[in-house]
Write an enzyme that holds these catalytic residues in place. Sequence first.
Site, mmCIF file in Angstrom:
data_model
loop_
_atom_site.group_PDB
_atom_site.id
_atom_site.type_symbol
_atom_site.label_atom_id
_atom_site.label_comp_id
_atom_site.label_asym_id
_atom_site.label_seq_id
_atom_site.Cartn_x
_atom_site.Cartn_y
_atom_site.Cartn_z
ATOM 1 C CB THR A 183 -0.854 0.022 1.295
ATOM 2 O OG1 THR A 183 -1.763 -1.056 1.219
ATOM 3 C CG2 THR A 183 -1.598 1.326 1.466
ATOM 4 N NE ARG A 211 -9.190 -7.043 4.087
ATOM 5 C CZ ARG A 211 -8.120 -6.255 4.036
ATOM 6 N NH1 ARG A 211 -7.906 -5.496 2.984
ATOM 7 N NH2 ARG A 211 -7.272 -6.214 5.028
ATOM 8 C CB THR A 234 1.303 0.044 4.773
ATOM 9 O OG1 THR A 234 1.463 -1.135 3.984
ATOM 10 C CG2 THR A 234 2.619 0.353 5.430
HETATM 11 C C1 SD4 Z 1 -5.246 -3.577 3.629
HETATM 12 N N1 SD4 Z 1 -3.657 -2.101 4.637
HETATM 13 O O1 SD4 Z 1 -6.094 -3.619 2.766
HETATM 14 C C2 SD4 Z 1 -4.049 -2.701 3.395
HETATM 15 C C3 SD4 Z 1 -3.011 -3.510 2.738
HETATM 16 C C4 SD4 Z 1 -1.623 -3.088 2.997
HETATM 17 O O2 SD4 Z 1 0.539 -3.508 3.197
HETATM 18 O O3 SD4 Z 1 -1.349 -2.028 3.475
HETATM 19 N N2 SD4 Z 1 -0.661 -3.866 2.792
HETATM 20 O O4 SD4 Z 1 -5.295 -4.244 4.648
#
Ligand code: SD4
Length: 324
Positions: A183, A211, A234
Amino acid sequence: MEQSRKEFFKKSVLGLGVITAACESAAKGSQQIQKPLVISTWDHGKLANEVSWKMLKEGKSSLDAVEAGVMIVESDPEARTVGLGGYPDRDGFVTLDASIMDHDSRCGSVAFLQHIENPIAVARKVMEETPHVMLVGEGALQFALEQGFEKINLLTEKSKKDWEKWLEKSKYEPVINIENHDTIGMLAIDNDGRISGSCTTSGASYKMHGRVGDSPIIGAGLFIDGEIGGAVATGLGEEMIRTASAAMIVEQMRHGADPQEACDEIVDRIIRKNGGKDVPQAAFIAVDKYGNYGGGSVHKGFTYAICTNEIENTIKKAKFKLTS
Ligand code: SD4
Protein backbone atom coordinates in the site's frame (compact mmCIF):
# COMPACT_ATOMS: atom_id res chain seq x y z
CA MET A 1 0.13 28.67 59.98
CA GLU A 2 2.07 25.55 58.90
CA GLN A 3 -0.96 24.55 56.86
CA SER A 4 -1.16 27.82 55.03
CA ARG A 5 2.57 27.80 54.28
CA LYS A 6 2.17 24.33 52.76
CA GLU A 7 -0.82 25.52 50.78
CA PHE A 8 1.20 28.50 49.59
CA PHE A 9 4.08 26.23 48.55
CA LYS A 10 1.71 23.86 46.77
CA LYS A 11 0.08 26.72 44.92
CA SER A 12 3.49 28.14 43.92
CA VAL A 13 4.64 24.79 42.61
CA LEU A 14 1.40 24.37 40.69
CA GLY A 15 1.76 27.88 39.38
CA LEU A 16 5.29 27.14 38.29
CA GLY A 17 4.04 24.03 36.52
CA VAL A 18 1.57 26.11 34.59
CA ILE A 19 4.22 28.66 33.71
CA THR A 20 6.63 25.93 32.60
CA ALA A 21 3.96 24.29 30.46
CA ALA A 22 3.08 27.67 28.96
CA CYS A 23 6.75 28.31 28.13
CA GLU A 24 7.09 24.91 26.58
CA SER A 25 4.06 25.32 24.40
CA ALA A 26 5.17 28.82 23.43
CA ALA A 27 8.53 27.36 22.46
CA LYS A 28 6.80 24.64 20.48
CA GLY A 29 4.54 27.23 18.90
CA SER A 30 7.51 29.17 17.66
CA GLN A 31 9.30 26.05 16.41
CA GLN A 32 10.38 26.33 12.79
CA ILE A 33 8.34 24.27 10.40
CA GLN A 34 10.33 21.90 8.21
CA LYS A 35 8.63 22.62 4.90
CA PRO A 36 8.01 21.46 2.35
CA LEU A 37 8.20 17.80 3.26
CA VAL A 38 6.94 14.56 1.78
CA ILE A 39 7.10 11.09 3.25
CA SER A 40 5.63 7.87 1.85
CA THR A 41 5.48 4.20 2.60
CA TRP A 42 7.78 1.54 1.16
CA ASP A 43 10.47 1.79 -1.50
CA HIS A 44 7.98 2.79 -4.15
CA GLY A 45 7.38 5.90 -2.04
CA LYS A 46 10.60 7.28 -3.48
CA LEU A 47 9.15 7.49 -6.97
CA ALA A 48 5.93 8.98 -5.65
CA ASN A 49 7.90 11.49 -3.55
CA GLU A 50 9.75 12.67 -6.65
CA VAL A 51 6.53 13.80 -8.26
CA SER A 52 5.13 15.34 -5.09
CA TRP A 53 8.37 17.06 -4.14
CA LYS A 54 8.57 18.81 -7.49
CA MET A 55 5.02 20.08 -7.04
CA LEU A 56 5.65 21.22 -3.47
CA LYS A 57 8.76 23.11 -4.56
CA GLU A 58 6.69 24.81 -7.25
CA GLY A 59 4.38 26.02 -4.50
CA LYS A 60 1.52 23.59 -5.12
CA SER A 61 -0.67 22.52 -2.24
CA SER A 62 0.01 19.43 -0.16
CA LEU A 63 -3.41 18.15 -1.22
CA ASP A 64 -2.45 18.27 -4.91
CA ALA A 65 0.93 16.75 -4.10
CA VAL A 66 -0.38 13.74 -2.14
CA GLU A 67 -2.91 12.98 -4.85
CA ALA A 68 -0.50 13.21 -7.81
CA GLY A 69 2.32 11.38 -6.04
CA VAL A 70 0.43 8.19 -5.26
CA MET A 71 -1.22 8.17 -8.70
CA ILE A 72 2.17 7.29 -10.18
CA VAL A 73 2.15 4.07 -8.18
CA GLU A 74 -1.53 3.37 -8.89
CA SER A 75 -0.83 3.58 -12.62
CA ASP A 76 2.29 1.40 -12.51
CA PRO A 77 1.33 -2.17 -13.51
CA GLU A 78 4.49 -3.41 -11.78
CA ALA A 79 3.24 -2.15 -8.42
CA ARG A 80 1.32 -5.31 -7.59
CA THR A 81 -0.55 -4.13 -4.52
CA VAL A 82 -1.91 -0.82 -5.73
CA GLY A 83 -4.23 0.18 -8.59
CA LEU A 84 -3.59 -1.19 -12.08
CA GLY A 85 -1.90 -4.60 -11.90
CA GLY A 86 -2.80 -5.08 -8.23
CA TYR A 87 -3.38 -8.64 -7.03
CA PRO A 88 -7.05 -9.62 -7.26
CA ASP A 89 -9.26 -11.01 -4.53
CA ARG A 90 -9.75 -14.77 -4.31
CA ASP A 91 -12.44 -14.64 -7.01
CA GLY A 92 -10.20 -12.82 -9.45
CA PHE A 93 -11.51 -9.26 -9.05
CA VAL A 94 -9.18 -6.33 -8.49
CA THR A 95 -10.95 -4.18 -5.90
CA LEU A 96 -9.42 -0.94 -4.70
CA ASP A 97 -9.55 1.17 -1.54
CA ALA A 98 -8.30 4.76 -1.22
CA SER A 99 -8.61 7.83 0.97
CA ILE A 100 -7.43 11.42 1.07
CA MET A 101 -7.55 14.02 3.86
CA ASP A 102 -6.43 17.62 4.23
CA HIS A 103 -5.31 20.11 6.85
CA ASP A 104 -8.87 21.19 7.62
CA SER A 105 -10.11 17.63 8.18
CA ARG A 106 -11.84 17.50 4.83
CA CYS A 107 -11.75 13.93 3.62
CA GLY A 108 -12.99 11.55 0.95
CA SER A 109 -12.67 7.85 0.31
CA VAL A 110 -13.69 4.97 -1.92
CA ALA A 111 -13.82 1.31 -1.05
CA PHE A 112 -14.35 -1.90 -3.01
CA LEU A 113 -14.04 0.12 -6.22
CA GLN A 114 -13.39 -1.80 -9.43
CA HIS A 115 -12.23 -0.84 -12.95
CA ILE A 116 -10.77 2.57 -12.11
CA GLU A 117 -7.05 3.12 -12.41
CA ASN A 118 -6.76 6.03 -9.98
CA PRO A 119 -9.06 5.53 -7.00
CA ILE A 120 -7.29 8.31 -5.11
CA ALA A 121 -8.59 10.83 -7.65
CA VAL A 122 -12.10 9.46 -7.16
CA ALA A 123 -11.67 9.78 -3.39
CA ARG A 124 -10.76 13.43 -3.87
CA LYS A 125 -13.86 13.94 -6.02
CA VAL A 126 -15.97 12.36 -3.28
CA MET A 127 -14.45 14.89 -0.89
CA GLU A 128 -14.95 17.88 -3.17
CA GLU A 129 -18.03 17.07 -5.23
CA THR A 130 -20.35 15.26 -2.82
CA PRO A 131 -21.74 15.92 0.65
CA HIS A 132 -20.32 12.52 1.70
CA VAL A 133 -17.04 11.09 2.87
CA MET A 134 -17.17 7.56 1.53
CA LEU A 135 -18.58 5.75 -1.50
CA VAL A 136 -18.28 2.01 -2.03
CA GLY A 137 -18.61 -0.64 -4.72
CA GLU A 138 -21.10 -0.09 -7.53
CA GLY A 139 -22.05 3.35 -6.23
CA ALA A 140 -18.43 4.45 -6.19
CA LEU A 141 -17.98 3.16 -9.75
CA GLN A 142 -21.14 4.89 -10.93
CA PHE A 143 -19.93 8.15 -9.39
CA ALA A 144 -16.48 7.75 -10.93
CA LEU A 145 -17.97 7.21 -14.40
CA GLU A 146 -20.23 10.24 -13.96
CA GLN A 147 -17.11 12.22 -13.11
CA GLY A 148 -15.51 11.16 -16.39
CA PHE A 149 -13.16 8.42 -15.19
CA GLU A 150 -12.54 5.66 -17.69
CA LYS A 151 -13.63 2.08 -17.02
CA ILE A 152 -10.73 -0.29 -17.63
CA ASN A 153 -9.59 -3.83 -16.86
CA LEU A 154 -7.20 -3.69 -13.89
CA LEU A 155 -6.26 -7.37 -13.93
CA THR A 156 -2.99 -7.60 -15.86
CA GLU A 157 -1.79 -10.87 -17.38
CA LYS A 158 0.87 -11.09 -14.71
CA SER A 159 -1.57 -10.73 -11.82
CA LYS A 160 -3.99 -13.12 -13.50
CA LYS A 161 -1.26 -15.76 -13.81
CA ASP A 162 -0.28 -15.36 -10.16
CA TRP A 163 -3.91 -15.66 -9.10
CA GLU A 164 -4.37 -18.80 -11.20
CA LYS A 165 -1.32 -20.28 -9.52
CA TRP A 166 -2.75 -19.35 -6.13
CA LEU A 167 -6.03 -21.03 -7.12
CA GLU A 168 -4.24 -24.38 -7.41
CA LYS A 169 -4.10 -24.50 -3.63
CA SER A 170 -6.60 -21.73 -2.84
CA LYS A 171 -5.40 -21.66 0.72
CA TYR A 172 -7.44 -18.84 2.12
CA GLU A 173 -5.01 -16.57 3.85
CA PRO A 174 -4.98 -12.93 2.85
CA VAL A 175 -1.37 -12.22 1.96
CA ILE A 176 0.49 -9.16 3.17
CA ASN A 177 3.96 -8.71 1.81
CA ILE A 178 6.06 -7.68 4.77
CA GLU A 179 9.21 -7.02 2.85
CA ASN A 180 8.61 -4.55 0.17
CA HIS A 181 6.19 -2.69 -2.05
CA ASP A 182 2.74 -2.53 -0.64
CA THR A 183 0.00 0.00 0.00
CA ILE A 184 1.20 3.49 -0.71
CA GLY A 185 0.48 6.08 1.95
CA MET A 186 1.81 9.60 1.75
CA LEU A 187 1.95 12.64 4.03
CA ALA A 188 3.07 16.08 2.85
CA ILE A 189 3.52 19.58 4.21
CA ASP A 190 3.46 22.43 1.70
CA ASN A 191 5.06 25.87 1.70
CA ASP A 192 2.08 27.25 3.63
CA GLY A 193 2.65 24.68 6.37
CA ARG A 194 -0.51 22.81 5.45
CA ILE A 195 -0.51 19.06 5.84
CA SER A 196 -2.40 16.47 3.76
CA GLY A 197 -2.34 12.71 3.39
CA SER A 198 -3.37 9.97 0.98
CA CYS A 199 -3.54 6.20 1.05
CA THR A 200 -4.31 3.78 -1.80
CA THR A 201 -4.23 0.00 -2.21
CA SER A 202 -5.61 -3.11 -3.85
CA GLY A 203 -5.75 -4.49 -0.32
CA ALA A 204 -4.72 -7.85 0.98
CA SER A 205 -4.02 -10.18 -1.96
CA TYR A 206 -6.59 -12.97 -2.50
CA LYS A 207 -8.88 -11.51 0.15
CA MET A 208 -12.56 -12.46 0.29
CA HIS A 209 -14.66 -10.72 -2.33
CA GLY A 210 -16.11 -7.63 -0.66
CA ARG A 211 -13.42 -7.33 1.99
CA VAL A 212 -12.47 -3.74 2.75
CA GLY A 213 -9.29 -2.89 4.63
CA ASP A 214 -8.15 0.10 6.65
CA SER A 215 -6.90 2.25 3.79
CA PRO A 216 -10.24 3.92 2.94
CA ILE A 217 -11.29 4.22 6.57
CA ILE A 218 -10.54 7.64 7.96
CA GLY A 219 -8.93 7.18 11.35
CA ALA A 220 -7.72 3.64 10.65
CA GLY A 221 -5.55 3.85 7.51
CA LEU A 222 -5.20 7.62 7.36
CA PHE A 223 -5.75 10.55 9.65
CA ILE A 224 -4.80 14.22 9.49
CA ASP A 225 -5.43 16.98 11.99
CA GLY A 226 -3.89 20.24 10.81
CA GLU A 227 -3.47 21.36 14.44
CA ILE A 228 -1.31 18.34 15.22
CA GLY A 229 -0.05 16.28 12.27
CA GLY A 230 -0.91 13.13 10.37
CA ALA A 231 -0.37 9.40 10.13
CA VAL A 232 -0.85 6.70 7.52
CA ALA A 233 -0.77 2.92 7.77
CA THR A 234 0.16 -0.17 5.80
CA GLY A 235 -0.04 -3.84 6.71
CA LEU A 236 -2.96 -6.07 7.57
CA GLY A 237 -5.83 -3.59 7.71
CA GLU A 238 -7.91 -5.51 10.21
CA GLU A 239 -5.33 -4.57 12.86
CA MET A 240 -5.53 -0.89 12.02
CA ILE A 241 -9.32 -0.88 12.01
CA ARG A 242 -9.43 -2.61 15.41
CA THR A 243 -7.14 -0.02 16.93
CA ALA A 244 -8.16 3.08 14.93
CA SER A 245 -4.42 3.36 14.45
CA ALA A 246 -3.92 6.47 12.37
CA ALA A 247 -6.23 8.55 14.57
CA MET A 248 -4.59 7.15 17.70
CA ILE A 249 -1.13 8.09 16.47
CA VAL A 250 -2.31 11.66 15.93
CA GLU A 251 -3.89 11.65 19.39
CA GLN A 252 -0.62 10.42 20.92
CA MET A 253 1.09 13.38 19.27
CA ARG A 254 -1.61 15.70 20.58
CA HIS A 255 -0.69 14.55 24.07
CA GLY A 256 3.00 15.20 23.62
CA ALA A 257 4.50 12.16 21.89
CA ASP A 258 6.81 12.83 18.99
CA PRO A 259 5.94 11.05 15.72
CA GLN A 260 8.33 8.16 16.37
CA GLU A 261 7.04 7.61 19.91
CA ALA A 262 3.47 7.78 18.65
CA CYS A 263 4.12 5.09 16.00
CA ASP A 264 5.93 2.94 18.58
CA GLU A 265 3.00 3.15 20.98
CA ILE A 266 0.50 1.92 18.41
CA VAL A 267 2.83 -0.85 17.25
CA ASP A 268 3.13 -1.95 20.90
CA ARG A 269 -0.62 -1.80 21.28
CA ILE A 270 -1.16 -4.06 18.26
CA ILE A 271 1.39 -6.54 19.56
CA ARG A 272 -0.34 -6.52 22.97
CA LYS A 273 -3.81 -7.00 21.46
CA ASN A 274 -2.48 -10.08 19.67
CA GLY A 275 -0.97 -11.48 22.84
CA GLY A 276 2.50 -10.99 21.39
CA LYS A 277 2.25 -14.06 19.14
CA ASP A 278 1.60 -14.45 15.41
CA VAL A 279 1.21 -10.72 15.12
CA PRO A 280 0.41 -9.58 11.58
CA GLN A 281 2.50 -6.90 9.98
CA ALA A 282 1.34 -3.37 10.71
CA ALA A 283 3.41 -0.34 9.85
CA PHE A 284 3.06 3.42 10.15
CA ILE A 285 4.55 6.73 9.21
CA ALA A 286 3.70 9.95 11.02
CA VAL A 287 4.53 13.63 10.78
CA ASP A 288 3.79 16.43 13.19
CA LYS A 289 2.89 19.91 12.05
CA TYR A 290 6.51 21.04 12.47
CA GLY A 291 7.77 18.40 10.07
CA ASN A 292 9.20 16.01 12.65
CA TYR A 293 8.62 12.51 11.35
CA GLY A 294 8.86 8.86 12.32
CA GLY A 295 8.08 5.37 11.13
CA GLY A 296 7.56 2.08 12.89
CA SER A 297 6.37 -1.45 12.28
CA VAL A 298 5.66 -4.72 14.02
CA HIS A 299 8.06 -6.74 11.85
CA LYS A 300 11.29 -6.05 10.10
CA GLY A 301 11.23 -4.97 6.48
CA PHE A 302 9.13 -1.83 6.47
CA THR A 303 10.71 1.08 4.65
CA TYR A 304 9.62 4.62 3.92
CA ALA A 305 10.89 7.40 1.70
CA ILE A 306 11.44 10.91 3.01
CA CYS A 307 12.26 14.13 1.21
CA THR A 308 12.89 17.55 2.75
CA ASN A 309 15.15 20.51 2.01
CA GLU A 310 17.80 18.82 4.15
CA ILE A 311 17.20 15.21 3.16
CA GLU A 312 17.37 14.29 -0.48
CA ASN A 313 14.63 11.76 -1.34
CA THR A 314 15.89 8.78 0.67
CA ILE A 315 14.58 5.35 1.60
CA LYS A 316 14.87 4.60 5.30
CA LYS A 317 14.36 1.42 7.26
CA ALA A 318 11.73 1.87 9.92
CA LYS A 319 12.15 0.86 13.54
CA PHE A 320 10.52 -2.53 14.21
CA LYS A 321 9.60 -4.41 17.36
CA LEU A 322 9.50 -8.14 16.65
CA THR A 323 12.29 -10.18 15.14
CA SER A 324 10.20 -13.28 14.44
C1 SD4 B 1 -5.25 -3.58 3.63
N1 SD4 B 1 -3.66 -2.10 4.64
O1 SD4 B 1 -6.09 -3.62 2.77
C2 SD4 B 1 -4.05 -2.70 3.39
C3 SD4 B 1 -3.01 -3.51 2.74
C4 SD4 B 1 -1.62 -3.09 3.00
O2 SD4 B 1 0.54 -3.51 3.20
O3 SD4 B 1 -1.35 -2.03 3.48
N2 SD4 B 1 -0.66 -3.87 2.79
O4 SD4 B 1 -5.30 -4.24 4.65
